[in-house]
Design an enzyme around this catalytic site. Structure first.
Site, mmCIF file in Angstrom:
data_model
loop_
_atom_site.group_PDB
_atom_site.id
_atom_site.type_symbol
_atom_site.label_atom_id
_atom_site.label_comp_id
_atom_site.label_asym_id
_atom_site.label_seq_id
_atom_site.Cartn_x
_atom_site.Cartn_y
_atom_site.Cartn_z
ATOM 1 N N GLU A 1 -32.038 1.361 84.255
ATOM 2 C CA GLU A 1 -31.502 1.973 83.044
ATOM 3 C C GLU A 1 -32.367 3.104 82.498
ATOM 4 O OE1 GLU A 1 -30.812 -1.186 80.248
ATOM 5 O OE2 GLU A 1 -29.305 -2.142 81.490
ATOM 6 N N GLU B 1 -26.400 -6.102 86.344
ATOM 7 C CA GLU B 1 -26.508 -6.898 85.113
ATOM 8 C C GLU B 1 -25.153 -6.939 84.433
ATOM 9 O OE1 GLU B 1 -29.389 -5.708 82.151
ATOM 10 O OE2 GLU B 1 -30.929 -5.395 83.674
HETATM 11 O O1 IFM Z 1 -32.225 -7.457 78.252
HETATM 12 C C1 IFM Z 1 -31.699 -6.238 78.627
HETATM 13 C C2 IFM Z 1 -32.235 -5.817 79.986
HETATM 14 O O2 IFM Z 1 -33.610 -5.765 80.000
HETATM 15 C C3 IFM Z 1 -31.717 -4.441 80.331
HETATM 16 N N1 IFM Z 1 -30.283 -4.399 80.223
HETATM 17 C C4 IFM Z 1 -29.685 -4.903 79.031
HETATM 18 C C5 IFM Z 1 -30.192 -6.300 78.724
HETATM 19 C C6 IFM Z 1 -29.536 -6.830 77.429
HETATM 20 O O3 IFM Z 1 -29.849 -5.998 76.366
#
Ligand code: IFM
Length: 443
Positions: free
Chosen positions: A163, A349
């Site tokens: 990210e 994710e």
């Molecule tokens: O916890 C975070 C993760 O570290 C990166 N993506 C989003 C998740 C939820 O906010």
């Protein structure tokens, strides 16, 4: 649901969020350690000092992964655990931890996906300008060299960055994440160096890892115009440009999107934008983290839009106040595969935070998360049916953990962590996930 037989089911975590990060254990300070120890930055003054104590409990955690039936596990390496000052001398005990973790995973038939950078920059490098400094490209490339040489005989799957939008903008423009800057110019410089370093790290991975399988993870969000008006459609395209195309175009085309270059020109001064061609090293896959959509309307401001994430009534929200919108996952998978030359996609994710009830008879009943996951899996299945080359899914997160500026107030895990005792307690969603994996992998 029916997914392809070779589809990979997994869960994800990140180093600072679970490991326990004190300098006494030999690691160097990282920016999240500094940030979370600065009063007022993280809710309740929470820090990652202990987190889930995964550093000491990794074997127990891997056993739990096996119990759920995870086929793959995505974790990140803490840069300053391996190189305490970010460059130079390697801390062998730090590297040993990842060595043992990888061996434990493989022993349990769980395939590791390793993320090299999930936000915990060594503080010593931040003191030297961090990602704003063009030297950061070399720092990251050298760090990649060390980690891939140590683990590349057993780890084939690599993710360079997690990210980069969050790193650049949450950390340097809005100041809500470490290092806590509020400087748009700095944010664009950070994004630029992250992108270039993705490319240089890809080359190192290719060199050091036989049969490597590598890519980057982006947090993408589909942007929908609030109305059918041309003005709102144009605004949605701009919003898409800032969050999505700003990263996708460099990685897949080696250039920045011209419309955003024009709009953001005042912040790009002094950057050699053409250098971003180095980001376009062919990847094996793209990781997409999906949590939300954006609803965009035209407005008279420098960027020409205003975006909301479901601040209207009646909408289903998670504890983060993020809208539950599974169709957005479908759309971002299908659209990304349509617009970019991606060989494969992974949801690296997806998940949700909810205010959980106390465990009853050893299980936390998290019906909302079960429903959330069920609907997002269905959206992913529909995207595959439409031709998206989706190959796997990592639920965020394997454990409840340190949710950055929210500290421990938000629980994303499919496994409950009682932070007072460090006891892991299954949530219903992990039992549901176990059933899904069992059904989908049964021969
Ligand atoms: O916890 C975070 C993760 O570290 C990166 N993506 C989003 C998740 C939820 O906010």
């Amino acid at each position: 649901m029916t997914f392809p037989k070779d589809f990979l089911w997994g869960a994800a975590t990140a180093s600072y969020q679970i490991e326990g990060s004190r300098t006494e254990d030999g690691r160097g300070e990282c920016i999240w350690q500094r940030f979370s120890h600065t009063p007022g930055k993280v809710k309740n003054g929470d820090t990652g000092d202990i987190a889930c104590d995964h550093l000491n409990r990794y074997a127990e955690d891997v056993a739990l992964m096996r119990e759920i039936g995870l086929q793959t596990y995505r974790f990140s390496v803490a840069w300053s655990r391996v190189l305490p000052t970010g460059v130079g001398t390697v801390a062998e005990n730090g590297l040993d931890f990842y060595d043992r973790l990888v061996d434990e995973l493989l022993k349990n038939n769980i395939t590791p996906f390793v993320t090299l950078y999930h936000w915990d920059l060594p503080q010593a490098l931040q003191d030297n300008g961090g990602w704003e400094n063009p030297d950061s490209v070399k720092w990251f490339t050298d760090y990649t060299e060390v980690v891939t040489k140590a683990l590349g005989d057993r780890v084939k799957n690599w993710i360079t960055h997690n990210e980069p939008w969050c790193v650049a903008f949450l950390g340097n423009m809005f100041g809500v994440h470490a290092p806590g800057k509020q400087d748009a110019k700095a944010a664009f410089a950070v994004a630029h160096h992250l992108l270039i370093s993705h490319g240089t790290a890809m080359n190192v991975i290719r060199q050091n890892v036989a049969d490597s399988y590598a890519g980057i993870t982006l947090n993408l969000a589909p942007k929908y115009p609030e109305t059918d008006s041309d003005a709102d459609k144009k605004a949605a395209y701009t919003a898409d440009g800032i969050q999505n195309r700003w990263f996708l175009d460099p990685v897949y085309k080696g250039v920045y999107p011209a419309d955003i270059v024009e709009k953001a020109s005042e912040y790009l001064d002094g950057l050699d934008l053409s250098a971003v061609k180095q980001a376009a090293v062919p990847t094996d896959f793209l990781g997409i983290n999906y949590y939300m959509r954006g609803i965009v309307r035209a407005e008279e401001n420098p960027m020409g839009f205003n975006e909301k994430m479901a601040d209207y009534e009646g909408v289903e929200l998670t504890a983060m106040d993020w809208e539950v919108y599974p169709d957005g996952l479908h759309d971002i998978l299908v659209n990304t595969a349509r617009d970019y030359d991606v060989k494969a996609l992974y949801v690296t994710e997806n998940g949700a935070a909810y205010d959980e009830p106390e465990p009853i008879n050893g299980v936390v009943e998290d019906a909302k998360r079960v429903s959330y996951l069920q609907r997002h899996f269905a959206a992913a299945e529909a995207a595959i049916a439409q031709g998206a080359p989706l190959k796997g899914y990592f639920v965020w997160s394997f454990l409840d953990n340190f949710e950055w500026a929210e500290g421990y107030t938000k629980r994303f895990g499919i496994t409950y962590v009682d932070y007072a005792t460090q006891k892991r307690i299954p949530k219903r969603s992990s039992l549901f996930y176990k059933d899904v994996i069992k059904a989908q992998t049964a021969s």
